[in-house]
Design a protein around this motif. Structure first.
Motif, PDB file in Angstrom:
ATOM      1  N   HIS A 170      12.310   3.841  17.207  1.00 43.30           N
ATOM      2  CA  HIS A 170      11.988   2.881  16.139  1.00 43.30           C
ATOM      3  C   HIS A 170      13.063   1.813  16.012  1.00 43.30           C
ATOM      4  O   HIS A 170      13.422   1.388  14.923  1.00 43.30           O
ATOM      5  N   ARG A 171      13.633   1.428  17.151  1.00 42.17           N
ATOM      6  CA  ARG A 171      14.596   0.332  17.252  1.00 42.17           C
ATOM      7  C   ARG A 171      15.946   0.649  16.605  1.00 42.17           C
ATOM      8  O   ARG A 171      16.713  -0.238  16.291  1.00 42.17           O
ATOM      9  N   GLY A 172      16.259   1.921  16.376  1.00 34.50           N
ATOM     10  CA  GLY A 172      17.567   2.315  15.882  1.00 34.50           C
ATOM     11  C   GLY A 172      17.633   2.440  14.368  1.00 34.50           C
ATOM     12  O   GLY A 172      16.692   2.114  13.650  1.00 34.50           O
ATOM     13  N   VAL A 173      18.805   2.910  13.892  1.00 30.84           N
ATOM     14  CA  VAL A 173      19.008   3.146  12.460  1.00 30.84           C
ATOM     15  C   VAL A 173      19.412   1.846  11.775  1.00 30.84           C
ATOM     16  O   VAL A 173      20.266   1.103  12.269  1.00 30.84           O
ATOM     17  N   ARG A 174      18.809   1.579  10.615  1.00 27.33           N
ATOM     18  CA  ARG A 174      19.159   0.396   9.830  1.00 27.33           C
ATOM     19  C   ARG A 174      20.119   0.729   8.697  1.00 27.33           C
ATOM     20  O   ARG A 174      21.149   0.097   8.551  1.00 27.33           O
ATOM     21  N   ARG A 175      19.792   1.740   7.877  1.00 26.06           N
ATOM     22  CA  ARG A 175      20.638   2.097   6.753  1.00 26.06           C
ATOM     23  C   ARG A 175      20.291   3.498   6.268  1.00 26.06           C
ATOM     24  O   ARG A 175      19.277   4.078   6.675  1.00 26.06           O
TER      25      ARG A 175
END
Length: 378
Positions: free
Chosen positions: A369-374
């Motif tokens: 999912h395109r990596g961790v955001r927060r």
């Protein structure tokens, strides 16, 4: 009347179809990544169990072998490198590290190439048969060893050499070289069983991370919010704006006497001996206008978004606080959960595509999912 498309399917059926297609695609991507890693670990396990050399492998090499020494591996394309500054490398160990990513075919800053030739791993030493001579690193004299995580460079320190040197290899051959050098060093100190046990543990841990196919959603699970572009997030933002605007308008005119009159009417009059006192009219407001005040609204009073998080009764937000390792069972009713959400073994994080995952703190978090955001906090 239900809203239908040209095929006669209602919007609920179209929503369920889109959700199921997305879940299947996400599952297949996660399963393929898991399978690649599982195959690699099992290949390394088989190589570690069968890895051995022979004296015949050294035939034709300009290298004199000791009586009990055998050649384990050879690579004709290697470069001798040295570093210009003094460095203290970590002691060699038997850790089998997972590759952080593809190695870039580059030479790090501060490293210079001094020779090129054939790299040979034997049961007692690592040797470079170069054009300018021979350079060797005996396992018994190695005091430091470091593999560059981004470049195919391995640096080695030994007792009888002041300057740190090592090898620069082709990027596609570097991972196998590093693993085989670890096996050769483990054999030299009689610790190959420790490497095998470590690989068995990695395989067992990876088996616990195998993704599972989530159940298909049904049209009955569709919410009315799915008809709005952006879903629940758009509705939450619109509701927050609808609450903020009236509050801002009221606070923007503090000299309006209406508020004071209402407050005075709501306040009970004082009593004397049980009888109500005479209500006197309020003094007229001074002619000088009061300075304007800035609105003092708070997120809790206005229903504003929780630092971007959707409205939810769980108290989850993105504002920072305590990490959530055991989320409420109804968390997916208010957040967009990834398909394999309940298989996670970490804390709640939001991915860059807006969905949330329970794999926070792990390298596999939001991998599809395109990596961790927060981080989701409470």
């Amino acid at each position: 009347m239900a809203k239908t498309d040209s095929t006669g399917s209602t919007w609920r059926y179209r929503w369920a179809h889109r959700q199921n297609v997305r879940r299947v695609r996400t599952y297949h991507g996660a399963e393929a990544a898991w399978r690649r890693r599982d195959d690699e670990l099992r290949r390394l396990r088989a190589l570690a169990a069968e890895f051995q050399g022979s004296r015949a492998a050294g035939a034709g090499l300009p290298l004199e072998l000791a009586a009990d020494e055998v050649v384990l591996w050879a690579l004709p394309a290697a470069q001798l490198v040295e570093i210009r500054h003094t460095a203290v490398l970590p002691a060699p160990d038997l850790t089998v590290a997972a590759p952080a990513g593809p190695l870039r075919p580059r030479r790090p800053d501060g490293v210079r190439v001094t020779d090129a030739g054939m790299a040979v791993i034997t049961s007692r030493r690592l040797v470079l048969l170069g054009g300018r001579g021979r350079r060797e690193w005996a396992y018994g004299r190695i005091t430091g060893l470091s593999h560059d995580p981004a470049a195919p460079v391995t640096l080695i320190q030994v007792l009888d050499r002041r300057r740190t040197s090592g090898l620069l290899l082709p990027s596609d051959a570097a991972p196998d070289f590093r693993f085989k050098l670890t096996l050769a060093f483990a054999d030299a100190i009689e610790q190959r069983a420790a490497v095998l046990a470590q690989l068995d543990e990695l395989i067992a841990e990876h088996a616990q991370l195998k993704p599972f196919r989530t159940a298909a959603v049904t049209p009955a699970q569709a919410r009315l919010s799915s008809l709005v572009p952006g879903g629940r997030r758009t509705i939450a933002v619109a509701a927050a704006i609808a609450l903020l605007v009236p509050a801002a308008l009221i606070e923007s005119n503090p000299s309006d006497p209406t508020g004071a009159e209402v407050a005075a009417a709501a306040t009970p009059a004082p009593t004397v001996s049980g009888l109500p006192a005479v209500i006197r009219p309020a003094a007229p407001a001074p002619t000088r206008s009061a300075p304007p005040r800035k609105p003092t609204t708070s997120p809790s009073a206005t229903g504003a978004p929780r630092c971007g998080a959707p409205e939810n009764p769980l108290g989850y937000d993105f504002c920072g606080g305590t990490r959530i390792r055991k989320p409420a069972a109804e968390v997916c009713d208010f957040f967009d959960c990834v398909p394999d959400f309940w298989a996670g073994r970490g804390y709640l994080v939001q991915c860059r595509d807006g969905s949330i995952s329970l794999n926070g703190g792990r390298s596999s978090a939001c991998a599809e999912h395109r990596g961790v955001r927060r981080t989701v906090t409470k």
